[in-house]
Design a protein around this motif. Sequence first.
Motif, PDB file in Angstrom:
ATOM      1  N   GLY A  33      37.572 -57.351 -24.328  1.00  0.00           N
ATOM      2  CA  GLY A  33      36.630 -58.465 -24.400  1.00  0.00           C
ATOM      3  C   GLY A  33      36.008 -58.843 -23.055  1.00  0.00           C
ATOM      4  N   TYR A  81      33.932 -52.868 -38.527  1.00  0.00           N
ATOM      5  CA  TYR A  81      33.516 -54.261 -38.755  1.00  0.00           C
ATOM      6  C   TYR A  81      32.625 -54.337 -40.002  1.00  0.00           C
ATOM      7  N   ARG A 141      43.053 -53.462 -28.700  1.00  0.00           N
ATOM      8  CA  ARG A 141      44.026 -52.880 -27.793  1.00  0.00           C
ATOM      9  C   ARG A 141      45.377 -53.037 -28.476  1.00  0.00           C
TER      10      ARG A 141
HETATM   11  P1  ADP Z   1      40.849 -58.199 -25.705  1.00  0.00           P
HETATM   12  O1  ADP Z   1      39.834 -58.657 -24.700  1.00  0.00           O
HETATM   13  O2  ADP Z   1      42.155 -58.887 -25.586  1.00  0.00           O
HETATM   14  O3  ADP Z   1      40.994 -56.717 -25.731  1.00  0.00           O
HETATM   15  P2  ADP Z   1      38.932 -59.188 -27.695  1.00  0.00           P
HETATM   16  O4  ADP Z   1      39.057 -59.414 -29.161  1.00  0.00           O
HETATM   17  O5  ADP Z   1      38.483 -60.333 -26.876  1.00  0.00           O
HETATM   18  O6  ADP Z   1      40.313 -58.608 -27.177  1.00  0.00           O
HETATM   19  O7  ADP Z   1      37.868 -58.026 -27.422  1.00  0.00           O
HETATM   20  C1  ADP Z   1      38.099 -56.721 -27.815  1.00  0.00           C
HETATM   21  C2  ADP Z   1      36.788 -55.938 -27.690  1.00  0.00           C
HETATM   22  O8  ADP Z   1      37.094 -54.564 -27.471  1.00  0.00           O
HETATM   23  C3  ADP Z   1      35.953 -56.009 -28.944  1.00  0.00           C
HETATM   24  O9  ADP Z   1      34.595 -55.797 -28.625  1.00  0.00           O
HETATM   25  C4  ADP Z   1      36.487 -54.797 -29.748  1.00  0.00           C
HETATM   26  O10 ADP Z   1      35.558 -54.334 -30.691  1.00  0.00           O
HETATM   27  C5  ADP Z   1      36.675 -53.802 -28.597  1.00  0.00           C
HETATM   28  N1  ADP Z   1      37.697 -52.784 -28.840  1.00  0.00           N
HETATM   29  C6  ADP Z   1      39.042 -52.916 -28.751  1.00  0.00           C
HETATM   30  N2  ADP Z   1      39.649 -51.741 -28.995  1.00  0.00           N
HETATM   31  C7  ADP Z   1      38.672 -50.838 -29.234  1.00  0.00           C
HETATM   32  C8  ADP Z   1      38.664 -49.436 -29.572  1.00  0.00           C
HETATM   33  N3  ADP Z   1      39.786 -48.742 -29.673  1.00  0.00           N
HETATM   34  N4  ADP Z   1      37.463 -48.832 -29.742  1.00  0.00           N
HETATM   35  C9  ADP Z   1      36.302 -49.537 -29.619  1.00  0.00           C
HETATM   36  N5  ADP Z   1      36.249 -50.850 -29.323  1.00  0.00           N
HETATM   37  C10 ADP Z   1      37.423 -51.489 -29.129  1.00  0.00           C
END
Ligand code: ADP
Length: 483
Positions: free
Chosen positions: A18, A365, A301
Motif C-alpha cells: 500500500g 478484485y 502480502r
Molecule cells: P499493505 O500495504 O499492508 O501491503 P494494503 O492493503 O494497504 O496492504 O495494500 C496492498 C496493495 O498491494 C494493494 O494495492 C494490493 O492490491 C497490492 N498487492 C498485495 N499483494 C499483491 C500481489 N501479490 N500482487 C499484486 N498486488 C498485490
Amino acid sequence: MNILFAAAECSPFAKVGGLGDVVGSLPKALLELGVDARIILPRYKTIDANLGKVVGKISVEFGGQTIPVTVRQTTLPNSKVVLYLLDEHKIFGHAAVYERTDAAPGSASEVEKFLFFDQCVAEFCRQKIWVADLLHAHDWHTALIPLLMKIHKSPIPCLLTIHNLAMQGVVDSQTIKTAADEALEQDSVKADLSKTKKINLLRQGLIHASAVSTVSPTYALEILTEEYGEGLQADLKKLPRVSGILNGIDQTVWNQTSDPFIAKHYDSFSGDLKLQNKLLLQRQLGLTESLQTPLVGVVSRLTGQKGFDLLEPIASELEILDFQMIILGVGEPKIEEYFAGLQQKYPERFIFQKKFDERLAHQIYAASDIFLMPSRFEPCGLGQMIAMRYGSLPLVRATGGLKDSVVNLRDDGSNADTATGFGFNDYNPQQLLEQLRRALALYRQNPATWQQLVHNAMSADCSWTNSAKQYSDLYRQILESSA
Ligand code: ADP
C-alpha cells in the motif's frame, strides 16, 4: 506550497504494498488542490536507467567513500506530478525495492541502502535542487531524514507518516557508521545506543519530526496502546498529537469501468458483466465454472499481520462450506505453504498464486464476490477499498483503517441501506467463521440485499479528495507553527 515526498515505494515504478499506492497517488490529489507535491525515490534495478532528464548531481559519504549520485526528473504516468529518481548503481541500482517479499527490513546492507537514501534526500534539499517548504517522510526507510535535516541546519520541517508501525528498522552502530556517520554524534542516537546497543530508526523519526501522522483515525488511537504500539507507545504518547488521515485510492488506476486488465467493464447496475469476469477467471485458473458459487478473493502480502493464521483452526469447517477462493500473494513461507496445501487438497475450490502480479490482482478484485482481510492489525489497508470499488464485499476484522472504511452489516440487517461489507471484532477464528457463513448465506439466499450492499460499496467515497484536503491543512499547520 511545495512538498517533497521521500519514500521507498511509488506506484507504478516501485510497488510492494500500500505504501507504493499512496505515494503514487496522494501527490496527484494534492496537485489538484494547488499543492506542488513531488516525490523522490531511489532508482532501483527495476526502473529504466534512462528515464527522465538529468537535473542535478549530488555526492554523499558512504563507507568512507564519496559516492556520486545523478538526479533525474520525470513525471508520474498520466499526470504532472514530478518524480525525482536518484540514480546510482552500486547501492540503489543493483537490487529491487526490498530484499524480503513481505517488505520487512532485511539485512544490514538493505538498511544501509535506505540510510544512504536519507542522506541523498537531505543533500538534495541542502543543494536546493528543488526548494521544498516541507518534507514528507514515509515509514522507517526515511525516518532518519528529520535528524539529518537538523544536522544540516535545514529550516525545512518534516512530517513523518507511519504506514506500518511494526517495521521500525533497528540497526547497530556499525550500520549507522557506514551509512550516516554524523548521526552517531547526536544525543538521541547515543541515548538509544546506551540503552539497547541498537538504534531504532523509526523512533529517531518520532523524536525529530516536526509532526507525526498515520494512515487512519482508528490506528492513530490504537498505536498509543500496548497491544498495537509495537514497543513505541510511550514515545508516541509523548508527542503532542498523532494525526490519523485515512488513505484513499487512485480512482483512475482502480476503475472497473475502464480497467485495461479486466475483460468486462461494469458498474453497480451491470452485475451480469461483473459475473462474466468471475466466469473467465474461474476458467483461466481451473476452478469449477459456477456463477452461483460465492468466490472469495485475497490479494495480500502474506505476513502474520494479515491474519491468515485464523483460517487454520477452522480448516475442517471451511472445507465443507460451499465457496471458492483465489489467493494471490507472497511472503512468509509458512503462510505460502498453508495456501499451497489447500490448493493441493481442493484444486477445484482453492487456487493459490504465489507471485506479485498487478494484472491478476485487478482480475481478482473484479471477479470476486467477497474480499477477505482478517488482519491482526491494519494501519489503513487499501485492498478493502479497491474491493469495494469493484463490487467485492470486504469481510474484515474491524481494526485500524478496516474499521474506518467498511460498514458492517448488522446482525438484524437493519443497516442494509448503508452497509458495505462484513466485520468481526475479536481476533478469533470462530468470529471469522461466523461472518463468512453469514456472507455466504446472504449471497445465496438474499440476492436483493446482496446487490444493495454491492451498490453501497461501489458508491462509497474511497477517493483521495477529503484526505488530500486534510493533508494540505496539516502541512499548513506545521508550516505555521514552525515559522
Ligand atoms: P499493505 O500495504 O499492508 O501491503 P494494503 O492493503 O494497504 O496492504 O495494500 C496492498 C496493495 O498491494 C494493494 O494495492 C494490493 O492490491 C497490492 N498487492 C498485495 N499483494 C499483491 C500481489 N501479490 N500482487 C499484486 N498486488 C498485490
